[in-house]
Write a protein that holds these residues in place. Sequence first.
Motif, PDB file in Angstrom:
ATOM      1  N   ALA A 125      27.882  40.609  40.202  1.00 48.67           N
ATOM      2  CA  ALA A 125      27.674  40.375  41.648  1.00 48.67           C
ATOM      3  C   ALA A 125      27.681  41.850  41.992  1.00 48.67           C
ATOM      4  O   ALA A 125      26.744  42.267  42.936  1.00 48.67           O
ATOM      5  N   LEU A 126      28.248  42.865  41.657  1.00 49.59           N
ATOM      6  CA  LEU A 126      28.464  44.097  42.031  1.00 49.59           C
ATOM      7  C   LEU A 126      26.842  44.786  41.862  1.00 49.59           C
ATOM      8  O   LEU A 126      26.320  45.604  42.561  1.00 49.59           O
ATOM      9  N   LEU A 127      26.527  44.540  40.662  1.00 46.47           N
ATOM     10  CA  LEU A 127      25.178  45.395  40.460  1.00 46.47           C
ATOM     11  C   LEU A 127      24.241  44.793  41.417  1.00 46.47           C
ATOM     12  O   LEU A 127      23.124  45.293  41.583  1.00 46.47           O
ATOM     13  N   SER A 128      24.231  43.354  41.574  1.00 50.59           N
ATOM     14  CA  SER A 128      23.192  42.529  42.205  1.00 50.59           C
ATOM     15  C   SER A 128      23.037  43.155  43.514  1.00 50.59           C
ATOM     16  O   SER A 128      21.893  43.522  44.409  1.00 50.59           O
TER      17      SER A 128
ATOM     18  N   THR B 150      45.370  49.183  44.733  1.00 47.96           N
ATOM     19  CA  THR B 150      44.928  48.960  43.506  1.00 47.96           C
ATOM     20  C   THR B 150      43.613  47.968  43.613  1.00 47.96           C
ATOM     21  O   THR B 150      43.527  46.815  44.586  1.00 47.96           O
ATOM     22  N   THR B 151      42.599  48.162  43.068  1.00 43.14           N
ATOM     23  CA  THR B 151      41.334  47.383  43.098  1.00 43.14           C
ATOM     24  C   THR B 151      41.740  46.169  42.291  1.00 43.14           C
ATOM     25  O   THR B 151      42.232  46.139  41.171  1.00 43.14           O
ATOM     26  N   VAL B 152      41.581  44.940  42.884  1.00 42.30           N
ATOM     27  CA  VAL B 152      41.975  43.546  42.382  1.00 42.30           C
ATOM     28  C   VAL B 152      40.358  42.924  42.213  1.00 42.30           C
ATOM     29  O   VAL B 152      39.669  42.741  42.990  1.00 42.30           O
ATOM     30  N   TRP B 153      40.423  42.591  40.796  1.00 41.72           N
ATOM     31  CA  TRP B 153      39.076  41.825  40.394  1.00 41.72           C
ATOM     32  C   TRP B 153      39.187  40.362  40.681  1.00 41.72           C
ATOM     33  O   TRP B 153      40.149  39.808  40.000  1.00 41.72           O
ATOM     34  N   PRO B 154      38.544  39.999  41.550  1.00 42.71           N
ATOM     35  CA  PRO B 154      38.551  38.378  41.747  1.00 42.71           C
ATOM     36  C   PRO B 154      38.287  37.505  40.377  1.00 42.71           C
ATOM     37  O   PRO B 154      37.669  37.899  39.457  1.00 42.71           O
TER      38      PRO B 154
ATOM     39  N   VAL C 203      31.917  42.362  47.519  1.00 44.91           N
ATOM     40  CA  VAL C 203      32.183  41.680  46.461  1.00 44.91           C
ATOM     41  C   VAL C 203      33.742  41.531  46.275  1.00 44.91           C
ATOM     42  O   VAL C 203      34.287  40.542  45.877  1.00 44.91           O
ATOM     43  N   LEU C 204      34.453  42.660  46.522  1.00 47.63           N
ATOM     44  CA  LEU C 204      35.682  42.807  46.442  1.00 47.63           C
ATOM     45  C   LEU C 204      36.640  42.437  47.515  1.00 47.63           C
ATOM     46  O   LEU C 204      37.654  42.535  47.539  1.00 47.63           O
TER      47      LEU C 204
END
Length: 1011
Positions: free
Chosen positions: A997-1000, A788-792, A844-845
């Motif tokens: 942050a992901l986009l940057s 599972t992708t966990v979003w901080p 980031v993740l």
Amino acid sequence: MAALSPRSVALRSGGREVTYADLDAMSTRWAARLSRRGVGRGTLVPVLLPRSVDLVIALLAVLKTGAAFALLDRQWPGPHLRAVVDDLRAVVVIDGDAPIDVGVPVWTPPAEPARDSHDLPGGAGVPDFRPAEVSADEACCVFFTSGTTGRPKGVVVPHRAISRLFVDDTFARFDQRTVITLAAATPWDAFALELWGGLLRGGTSVVVEEPFLTPDLLRQVITTDGVNTVWLTSSVFNMIVDEDLQAFAGLEQVMVGGERLSVCHVRRFLETHPTVELTNGYGPVESTVFASTHRVTPMDHLRPGGIPLGVCVPATRICVLNGDRECGDDEEGEICISGDGLAIGYLGDPELTAERFGTYILDGRPTRVYRTGDLGMWRSPDGLLEFRGRADRQIKVRGNRVEPADIEQAILNLSPLVAGCHIVARRTVVGDTYELVAFCVPREKGDPLSGLLGLIGSHLPAYQCPARVVVVDDFPLNDRGKISEARLLERLPARTPVLWPSAESADRPPVGDLAEMVAGGFAEVLGRTAVPRDVSFFAQGGSSLDAARLCARIGQAAGTVVPLSQFYRNSDVDRLAAWLRGVIDEKAPEPEAEGECDLSPVQTTFLLRDVVQPDGLTNHCLLAWTLTGQADLEALDRAVVAVHERHEALRAAYKLEPRPHSVTTDIDAPALHVLRPTCSVESALNALKAELTLPFAPEEGFVWRAAVAPVTPGEVSIFGCSVHHVAFDGWSEAVLADDLSRAYNGEVEAPAPPSLAQLGRQRRRQLDRGDVEGQLSALAEMLRDVPTTVWPRTGRPMAAAGVGVIGERLSPSDYAAVARLARARATTAFTVLLTAWGAAVAEVLGTTDTVVGVPVANRGLAGDELALGCHLAVVPIRLRGPSVYPGPAVTFADAVDGASRRVEEALACQDVPVARLVEVLGPAPRGRPPIFQMMFALQDNRTANLRLNGLSVSRLRLPYPDVPMELHCELWPAEDASLLAEVSYQAGVVPVDVAQALLSVFAHRIRTIES
């Protein structure tokens, strides 16, 4: 190769295999016989054999005597053949059991190559014969092309011109793994590419006896003979892309040339076959096969000059000259070629040789150069050669070079009844090649010049023959005093429709009969309303390429293979229908209702979303344009109605019960809703979005709407449409814009798109050919235990439910760096971008195991590029392990290689429905989407440009009203070659800081690419 790998297979043909040792021994015996007939160094040998094992043996035998061969086409008219043989001053011609009389003694190869009585033990050689030793500069072969006054001219090619192409580090892989078709026309230099591309490097050449490769034949040689490399003319490539895009599956290399490449066809090919190396080859016969090549990338479709010609092949130099001066970068001039590929000259024509092969001072020294007559330029900063057109009237017809002036002169020489002739090249009905029209002025006014077309056909090769002869009283001139081809074409009479007999006629076939289907195919390809039953397809103006299209379409419709060779023997409707009856199983499947089609898994998913979230907006696809000027609202309303009537997908009911299917209805088109005028563009846009996001009722056939929001004061309004995703996809945007434009402007409609039922049948056949269960097993194994992708959590308060959108633009140089790295790593720009996204996710993740869903345009069927609808597949790609993530031990370029393998593995399983995967893998944890939580897409579909007469129109990109996944990253190429990176996310699930942050990090990775 006979000494290094004697038992390796050199040739395959119809189940027969010939090893290198056998090929060497047989060609030596034949060479001994030819030498006793006077063949040797300095002689030129015409060869009239068709493509076969015997042909290859004969060519090697000629070369072993030290002579050169000239491959001729048995279909050429007698006068043309005799003129060619006369130019060759041949002492013998090699022909088959039924030789053509060309005025020269014939040598016929033995049916079964036998050993002479004085052969060495084992038949390895002949005691009194030794292969001749020749220099690289001596003649190897002669190719024939069009010549002045219509007489063919021979181009004499040395050995070095061919051998230079097949060295290490050349434009393609030629080695012992190469299995390449031998399918080109024998008199053409492309035949040398196919033949020696296999034999000079220890590969295998697969002899194709059909006239050329059709989709079914391509599938067959890939499956049966292991073909992994093909060469195709641009026209044949386009035909296979149009008729059966999946026929290329299994290939590793595709080389295309002969004519300018179609950007649209190339783009569709690369979308479907991203791992196949597609190479554009350029070069006139005077420079032997190719002078330059270019490995085509998905980004090439954005280049304003089209697909580049690329860079020089080995031992070749291309310069662009303006007169005697070499042009600088980005300066247009004439493409001129030098190097080892140049021909020795024109056979028996030293004056023409001196004219076309001049000596120029390049880099301070005299250099022999061939001036092509093609215009081009070296583009900066990537240093690729770009084609800019012709300096004269020369064109390519089905890959053959044609000079209209030569044909005009030939017609004047053939018939004293013709006082003047002008050849005009125009695009065919299907638009991917040229046909020739001869406009003739008779010496006696009113003379219909009957029989002239047949006379031309008896003297000129098929590719030089006009499709039509049109008698005119004079040639109209333009304001410069030259013949106006546009005004000549206006005099071209429309083809008279051949109407079916009346409904009462006993001869009319019942609906659904094979003859009806065949006749419909004839009419579609020929651009007619109907056709006669007993007239040959070719007598009605069909070309060989048209025939290949027809065979592909009829074969798909009938569920069988229609070989071109059979079609040539059964070329009218009745005979072809009778032949089909003899080969198809009489037991046909239950026909489905007219206008009915099973839904794709993706469409079913969209409908299920409506059940789970009746008020959800994830299925709303929005388009909008700003209109400046006085819009004709009545014309706009008529355009909406016309598009509704044109596309079954817009007037279909989409039902989940009793099975997921759609059925065409008679529901009226939605009325154009004119909203109340507002005082600002912002207010108008808000009102329009509110209108476009009203609910749909797909089960009742209500799947789209259109509205216009006026702005006062001034002549500005915003026009928009929304369509339910079950009937729409990214490709459809441009289709909808094009059709609205044509209808508003009163222009002629494009060819009719296929019906839902037709597309459904084609897709079922496509799936039947694949191994869906095998794909399911492979994909399920890849996706076991997806984390599972966990979003901080960043500490900032989470936003309320809704969609957040952020974006960043990458410059043209950034995007160009992506393309360069993709080209260097033999992959696609999409893979490079996905690698950068994976790197951002890891940073980031904090995970090196993630899955993204990737939408794939599932458009490879006949005519579906014209169809509006939902033709999507969604493929999950798992980026797992250190090899796909840049880090201390893995460079970004190496990570691209790793990601490329993951992309290839996933795309090989794109027929698997996500719902089947969920069944196998089990449900996702409560509260998260199944399998993947992120979407990643390169949205490089054609731009939806609306063209409305009298108005200035600009596209508006509306944000998604909702998104089904937790986060979407989409990349939108712009016309200025920049790239917009846009992240849409569920604001109640993904913190805004994480999305930013992901986009940057993603943008930083792209901007710091080092190729």
